[in-house]
Design a protein around this motif. Structure first.
Motif, PDB file in Angstrom:
ATOM      1  N   ARG A  87       0.828  -1.204   0.000  1.00  0.00           N
ATOM      2  CA  ARG A  87       0.000   0.000   0.000  1.00  0.00           C
ATOM      3  C   ARG A  87       0.864   1.257   0.000  1.00  0.00           C
ATOM      4  O   ARG A  87       1.991   1.254   0.480  1.00  0.00           O
ATOM      5  CB  ARG A  87      -0.904   0.026   1.237  1.00  0.00           C
ATOM      6  CG  ARG A  87      -1.947  -1.056   1.292  1.00  0.00           C
ATOM      7  CD  ARG A  87      -2.662  -1.068   2.628  1.00  0.00           C
ATOM      8  NE  ARG A  87      -1.745  -1.359   3.717  1.00  0.00           N
ATOM      9  CZ  ARG A  87      -1.990  -1.117   4.993  1.00  0.00           C
ATOM     10  NH1 ARG A  87      -3.123  -0.546   5.351  1.00  0.00           N
ATOM     11  NH2 ARG A  87      -1.112  -1.426   5.915  1.00  0.00           N
ATOM     12  N   CYS A 199      -9.154  -0.020  -5.197  1.00  0.00           N
ATOM     13  CA  CYS A 199      -8.295  -1.140  -4.801  1.00  0.00           C
ATOM     14  C   CYS A 199      -8.906  -2.497  -5.106  1.00  0.00           C
ATOM     15  O   CYS A 199      -8.174  -3.485  -5.200  1.00  0.00           O
ATOM     16  CB  CYS A 199      -7.958  -1.033  -3.314  1.00  0.00           C
ATOM     17  SG  CYS A 199      -6.798   0.295  -2.936  1.00  0.00           S
ATOM     18  N   GLY A 261      -2.602   2.091  -3.897  1.00  0.00           N
ATOM     19  CA  GLY A 261      -3.753   2.072  -3.004  1.00  0.00           C
ATOM     20  C   GLY A 261      -3.314   2.105  -1.557  1.00  0.00           C
ATOM     21  O   GLY A 261      -2.182   1.765  -1.223  1.00  0.00           O
ATOM     22  N   SER A 273      -3.962  -2.598  -3.973  1.00  0.00           N
ATOM     23  CA  SER A 273      -4.930  -2.863  -5.034  1.00  0.00           C
ATOM     24  C   SER A 273      -4.827  -4.282  -5.583  1.00  0.00           C
ATOM     25  O   SER A 273      -3.748  -4.893  -5.608  1.00  0.00           O
ATOM     26  CB  SER A 273      -4.746  -1.870  -6.190  1.00  0.00           C
ATOM     27  OG  SER A 273      -3.599  -2.201  -6.950  1.00  0.00           O
TER      28      SER A 273
END
Length: 548
Positions: A87, A199, A261, A273
């Motif tokens: 992330r 995501c 994401g 994601s």
């Protein structure tokens, strides 16, 4: 300190390690790039997915990201073709309690300062798309040409910052020319449904379809009002057209890393994601990814939300533990967790045991990674190793912060060995045709160790409404404190006999889940008394300092 720009390989060279051609890159400078979704059509046999999770952390975190990066670097050192999928940090925690979230020491993703701050602008695009929908709602209310009850609008605004004063606000003040006065509020961008949608989407068309399905409120007759009826979902998709493409960077040892994401795991679904994970699987033999906070939050959501939605199936689960966190769960006050205390470590193993029990429910091989700190003693590490040996679970003490990939070679070998076992089928924790209450009780009992669940009246009414409008079969995204297995952040170790309190429910129809809010958890965090932002500055050479 972040690596100097000259120490990083050009991003096109990093891409070539994964057979990604320049034609599939949109460079953002020399050290980062967007990657076209056509890369997913590589035709390679997909790699094996390694999920990294953790035990219940101390407030400072236990280095799950650092361990994920170090593990991938260790796998490269033993000759494996590996990519990372992580992330992007939210600027809320960056300026709040946690600081940066790009790993640490010799196991970081670079350029760390850029990743921690603006990066390629994805968070700004998500914020803008979210707020365009909010503006369209209030515009329709102002012109009174839309059947939406102003008192039943569900869609708030978003901001990528910790700001408790924005949790509940009144908008439209100042007379008729300023809009329709009503109560509203802000969620942090990491908790925005648009973030979850981006995501979980597997294509631009899927992104658009999910945005169309966002539930923004109810009409005066009680019928649902969806975002599609506002007329701006095409524009929202346009804002997100570039943001949906994963970002490629590199680690301190030049391992390829997709950063894309950033939903939180305590108030959202906590995974990078789907597209970044699939891209790592499509271009490497192993993809190392993590899920936010501990296994009870990020791990469960990764398996029950992301894997269910995207058809993913991890080969191995890695649980990160630290000696200091085990001491905390063994009753040692936080200021004293660096002092040697093997007995406290042994008492704190109850927390590790709880997460192992939860992870074993999914039928995957498990490896325990001890993220080593300089204050750890051989005796303390030996306590954890002996416990894992007694359960028949591989365990490795890794010095990923101080030694990078070299400090994770043993861990990498154990993970590769675990991944070589025959694949087991994906096994969710609950069936979608169960009632929302039954799903929550299953999560609470199996993941948290709760004795039961109390669905408060407000939440019960919203569950009935969700079922009435066809949302009852959606999976559950639990919003719960990360500081405890229970919904009480003060309960350390392995709490027993507690009743989980579900106080409210939100319908994330576009993302495809129901959000159950427990305890005092908020979707807009606040800053601590001395936020990390007070330590950040720019030196005389224009370099950002104090961002760790």
């Amino acid at each position: 300190m972040p690596a100097s720009p000259s120490a990083l390989r050009p991003i096109s060279e990093v891409a070539r390690d994964l057979d990604i051609s320049d034609d599939h890159l949109e460079p953002y400078g020399r050290d980062k790039a967007k990657v076209h979704l056509d890369v997913l059509k590589s035709g390679r046999k997909p790699g094996k997915l390694i999920l990294v999770s953790a035990i219940t952390p101390t407030p400072a975190g236990e280095g799950k990201t650092t361990t994920s990066i170090g593990l991938a670097q260790g796998m490269r050192r033993i000759g494996e073709r590996v990519a990372i999928a992580l992330r992007q940090p939210s600027m809320g925690p960056v300026f709040g309690r946690k600081g940066g979230a790009t790993g640490g020491g010799l196991s970081k993703v670079e350029p760390s300062n850029k990743i921690n701050l603006q990066f390629t602008g994805d968070f700004h695009a998500i914020t803008a798309a979210h707020n365009l929908l909010a503006a369209a709602i209030d515009n329709r209310l102002y012109f009174r040409d839309f059947d939406l009850d102003p008192t039943r609008v569900l869609w708030k605004r978003a901001l990528d910052m910790n700001d408790r004063s924005l949790r509940k606000i009144v908008i439209g003040l100042g007379g008729r020319s300023q809009g329709v006065p009503r109560e509203s509020g802000f969620d942090i961008t990491a908790a925005s449904e648009v973030m979850a949608i981006l995501c979980l989407s597997d294509s631009l068309a899927d992104l658009r379809s999910r945005i169309d399905r966002i539930l923004v409120g109810y009409a005066k007759d009680g019928s649902p009002v969806l975002a599609k009826s506002l007329g701006v979902t095409g524009a929202m998709t346009g804002i997100l057209k570039e943001a949906i493409q994963p970002n490629l960077v590199q680690t301190t040892e030049s391992a390829p890393a997709f950063i894309h994401g950033g939903p939180f795991a305590n108030i959202a679904h906590g995974c990078n994601s789907v597209l970044a994970t699939r891209m790592a699987l499509a271009t490497a033999d192993y993809a190392v990814t993590e899920a936010g906070f501990a296994f009870d939050l990020g791990g469960e959501k990764f398996l029950d939300l992301k894997c269910r939605s995207a058809g993913l199936n991890p080969a191995v689960i890695v649980l990160v533990a630290t000696i200091r966190a085990l001491k905390m769960h063994g009753g040692v006050p936080l200021p004293e967790i660096t002092k040697p205390d093997a007995a406290a470590v042994e008492r704190g193993l109850c927390n590790l045991a709880a997460h192992l029990d939860a992870a074993e429910h999914f039928g995957k091989p498990i490896v325990v990674a001890i993220n080593r700190f300089g204050t750890d003693t051989a005796e303390e590490i030996g306590v954890v190793e002996a416990f894992c040996k007694g359960r028949g679970i591989p365990c490795s003490a890794a010095n990923v912060f101080g030694a990078g990939g070299e400090g994770a070679v043993d861990l990498a070998e154990k993970v590769v060995a675990a991944a070589s076992k025959p694949e087991t089928p994906y096994k969710p924790l609950y069936d979608l045709d169960w009632s929302p209450e039954r799903k929550i009780e299953q999560i609470a009992r199996v993941m948290y160790g709760a004795a039961g669940v109390n669905i408060q009246q407000t939440a019960e009414q919203k569950f009935r409404k969700a079922e009435q409008h066809g949302y009852g079969q959606l999976p559950i995204c639990m919003a719960k404190t990360q500081d405890s297995l229970s919904d009480d952040p003060k309960l350390r170790g392995r709490p027993q006999g507690f009743t989980l309190q579900v106080r409210d429910v939100e319908i994330a129809a576009g993302a495809g889940f129901l959000v159950a809010l427990t305890g005092e958890i908020m979707r807009m965090p606040g800053l601590p008394i001395r936020p990390a932002g007070e330590r950040i500055d720019v030196d005389e050479n224009g370099e950002i300092i104090g961002l760790s």
